[in-house]
Scaffold this motif. Structure first.
Motif, PDB file in Angstrom:
ATOM      1  N   ASP A   1     -38.899 149.964  19.543  1.00 55.05           N
ATOM      2  CA  ASP A   1     -38.626 148.846  18.737  1.00 55.05           C
ATOM      3  C   ASP A   1     -37.466 148.351  19.779  1.00 55.05           C
ATOM      4  O   ASP A   1     -38.219 146.785  19.610  1.00 55.05           O
ATOM      5  N   GLU A   2     -37.453 147.654  21.021  1.00 53.98           N
ATOM      6  CA  GLU A   2     -36.607 147.113  21.699  1.00 53.98           C
ATOM      7  C   GLU A   2     -37.613 146.102  21.779  1.00 53.98           C
ATOM      8  O   GLU A   2     -37.958 144.662  21.632  1.00 53.98           O
ATOM      9  N   ALA A   3     -39.267 146.406  22.642  1.00 55.25           N
ATOM     10  CA  ALA A   3     -40.107 145.585  22.728  1.00 55.25           C
ATOM     11  C   ALA A   3     -40.974 144.751  21.707  1.00 55.25           C
ATOM     12  O   ALA A   3     -41.251 143.506  21.966  1.00 55.25           O
ATOM     13  N   ALA A   4     -41.085 145.594  20.424  1.00 55.87           N
ATOM     14  CA  ALA A   4     -41.482 144.772  19.057  1.00 55.87           C
ATOM     15  C   ALA A   4     -40.032 143.908  19.636  1.00 55.87           C
ATOM     16  O   ALA A   4     -40.975 142.194  18.522  1.00 55.87           O
ATOM     17  N   LEU A   5     -39.142 143.907  18.835  1.00 55.76           N
ATOM     18  CA  LEU A   5     -38.209 142.786  18.641  1.00 55.76           C
ATOM     19  C   LEU A   5     -37.919 141.701  19.638  1.00 55.76           C
ATOM     20  O   LEU A   5     -37.593 140.684  19.481  1.00 55.76           O
ATOM     21  N   ALA A   6     -38.051 142.072  21.365  1.00 52.40           N
ATOM     22  CA  ALA A   6     -37.941 141.299  21.966  1.00 52.40           C
ATOM     23  C   ALA A   6     -39.655 140.355  21.858  1.00 52.40           C
ATOM     24  O   ALA A   6     -39.463 138.396  22.089  1.00 52.40           O
ATOM     25  N   VAL A   7     -40.470 140.384  21.595  1.00 46.71           N
ATOM     26  CA  VAL A   7     -41.808 139.368  20.965  1.00 46.71           C
ATOM     27  C   VAL A   7     -41.362 138.889  19.930  1.00 46.71           C
ATOM     28  O   VAL A   7     -41.263 137.783  19.417  1.00 46.71           O
ATOM     29  N   ALA A   8     -40.347 139.625  18.619  1.00 49.01           N
ATOM     30  CA  ALA A   8     -40.106 138.614  17.620  1.00 49.01           C
ATOM     31  C   ALA A   8     -39.326 137.304  17.669  1.00 49.01           C
ATOM     32  O   ALA A   8     -39.019 136.738  16.862  1.00 49.01           O
ATOM     33  N   ARG A   9     -38.440 137.983  18.554  1.00 51.71           N
ATOM     34  CA  ARG A   9     -37.486 136.739  19.223  1.00 51.71           C
ATOM     35  C   ARG A   9     -37.943 136.220  19.638  1.00 51.71           C
ATOM     36  O   ARG A   9     -37.559 134.169  19.904  1.00 51.71           O
ATOM     37  N   ASP A  10     -39.075 136.542  20.643  1.00 51.46           N
ATOM     38  CA  ASP A  10     -39.538 134.809  21.318  1.00 51.46           C
ATOM     39  C   ASP A  10     -40.639 134.160  19.749  1.00 51.46           C
ATOM     40  O   ASP A  10     -40.682 133.010  20.517  1.00 51.46           O
ATOM     41  N   ILE A  11     -41.048 134.238  19.011  1.00 50.99           N
ATOM     42  CA  ILE A  11     -41.709 134.297  18.385  1.00 50.99           C
ATOM     43  C   ILE A  11     -40.883 133.497  17.289  1.00 50.99           C
ATOM     44  O   ILE A  11     -40.916 131.885  17.001  1.00 50.99           O
ATOM     45  N   ALA A  12     -39.180 134.267  16.595  1.00 46.68           N
ATOM     46  CA  ALA A  12     -38.651 133.515  15.476  1.00 46.68           C
ATOM     47  C   ALA A  12     -37.687 132.082  16.737  1.00 46.68           C
ATOM     48  O   ALA A  12     -37.004 131.306  15.963  1.00 46.68           O
ATOM     49  N   ALA A  13     -37.545 132.268  18.162  1.00 46.44           N
ATOM     50  CA  ALA A  13     -36.509 131.231  18.143  1.00 46.44           C
ATOM     51  C   ALA A  13     -38.096 129.872  18.526  1.00 46.44           C
ATOM     52  O   ALA A  13     -36.966 128.780  19.133  1.00 46.44           O
ATOM     53  N   LYS A  14     -39.298 129.536  18.047  1.00 43.68           N
ATOM     54  CA  LYS A  14     -39.877 128.323  17.841  1.00 43.68           C
ATOM     55  C   LYS A  14     -39.726 127.701  16.721  1.00 43.68           C
ATOM     56  O   LYS A  14     -38.897 128.541  15.285  1.00 43.68           O
ATOM     57  N   ASP A  15     -40.007 126.564  15.981  1.00 44.85           N
ATOM     58  CA  ASP A  15     -39.698 126.245  15.453  1.00 44.85           C
ATOM     59  C   ASP A  15     -40.906 126.808  13.739  1.00 44.85           C
ATOM     60  O   ASP A  15     -42.062 126.575  14.751  1.00 44.85           O
ATOM     61  N   PRO A  16     -39.398 127.215  13.330  1.00 44.34           N
ATOM     62  CA  PRO A  16     -40.492 128.421  11.455  1.00 44.34           C
ATOM     63  C   PRO A  16     -41.270 126.947  11.164  1.00 44.34           C
ATOM     64  O   PRO A  16     -42.170 128.033  10.655  1.00 44.34           O
ATOM     65  N   ARG A  17     -40.968 125.340  11.622  1.00 44.79           N
ATOM     66  CA  ARG A  17     -42.166 124.841  10.579  1.00 44.79           C
ATOM     67  C   ARG A  17     -43.788 124.852  11.581  1.00 44.79           C
ATOM     68  O   ARG A  17     -44.743 124.617  10.702  1.00 44.79           O
TER      69      ARG A  17
END
Length: 246
Positions: free
Chosen positions: A182-198
């Motif tokens: 779960d933490e590994a998946a969230l780590a990648v997700a957080r990396d993506i989420a930090a980018k400009d959502p547009r």
């Protein structure tokens, strides 16, 4: 409900939880599709993590539901539900990170094959046992995980492949101990989420637009053969043999 959601900052976590093996009934597939679709439509969501509780990520459709339903209503419902859920993952306006543990079979391959990033635990195995269940489907999605000839071998033999082997093919991004999944998946997700959502939403649309495989049409084509096998009686015989052998 077999599908649960919660928000972690700008990450929508969609969890499948339908004991004993996450073999989803018809409504469960539609619930999953609705949850993923709603997440992508929410401007506050930047990325989706798709995970599961229990013994494995997903064991496909609920064969017992199909067998106890007269006529073909449950079969048609399962096919439409899977089509909706797989499509919701692929068409989700934001990236979908699949966190896979244990078994990932049949419909699970449809979900993972259409995901954008796959993280798996060391115990994860992937396969499409459809030929042993009298059905066809998810070859479209298995082909997104492994090369063509390996896909055919796995499909015809109904064998499974490990997360470590998929990592060698590049379709699984990371393989981690189960406790760290779960933490590994969230780590990648957080990396993506930090980018400009547009930019991320535009990138998801652009990548789907240049995809060489038309996943919706090819999967629907596969489903047509499942209906033929049911009309011939082969599917019903295979499902009964599977259930009686449990």
């Amino acid at each position: 409900m077999p599908v649960l959601t919660k928000r972690d900052s700008h990450i929508e976590i969609v969890t499948v939880d339908f004991p004993p093996v996450n073999a989803l009934p018809v409504q469960g597939w539609f619930d999953l599709a609705a949850a993923v679709r709603a997440a992508g439509e929410d401007p506050d969501v930047h990325v989706v993590v798709l995970r599961a509780e229990g013994r494995g990520f997903n064991a496909g459709v609920d064969i017992k539901e199909i067998q106890r339903t007269a006529g073909y209503e449950a079969l048609v419902g399962a096919n439409k539900g899977c089509y909706a859920a797989f499509g919701a993952v692929y068409d989700c306006a934001v990236p979908v990170v699949a966190a896979v543990h244990g078994f990932c079979l049949g419909g699970g391959i449809g979900l993972v094959g259409n995901a954008d990033v796959v993280i798996a635990s060391e115990d994860a195995t992937f396969g499409v046992p459809e030929v042993e269940r009298g059905a066809l489907g998810a070859a479209t999605h298995l082909a997104r995980l492994v090369p063509q000839h390996l896909m055919r071998t796995l499909y015809f033999t109904a064998r499974t492949i490990t997360a470590a082997e998929l990592h060698q093919h590049g379709s699984v991004y990371r393989v981690v101990p189960r406790a760290e999944l779960d933490e590994a998946a969230l780590a990648v997700a957080r990396d993506i989420a930090a980018k400009d959502p547009r930019v991320i939403r535009a990138a998801k649309e652009a990548l789907n637009g240049i995809d060489t495989q038309q996943v919706h049409r090819s999967y629907r084509f596969e489903q047509g053969f499942t209906f033929e096998l049911n009309l011939l009686g082969a599917s019903d015989e295979a499902r009964e043999e599977f259930l009686n052998g449990r």
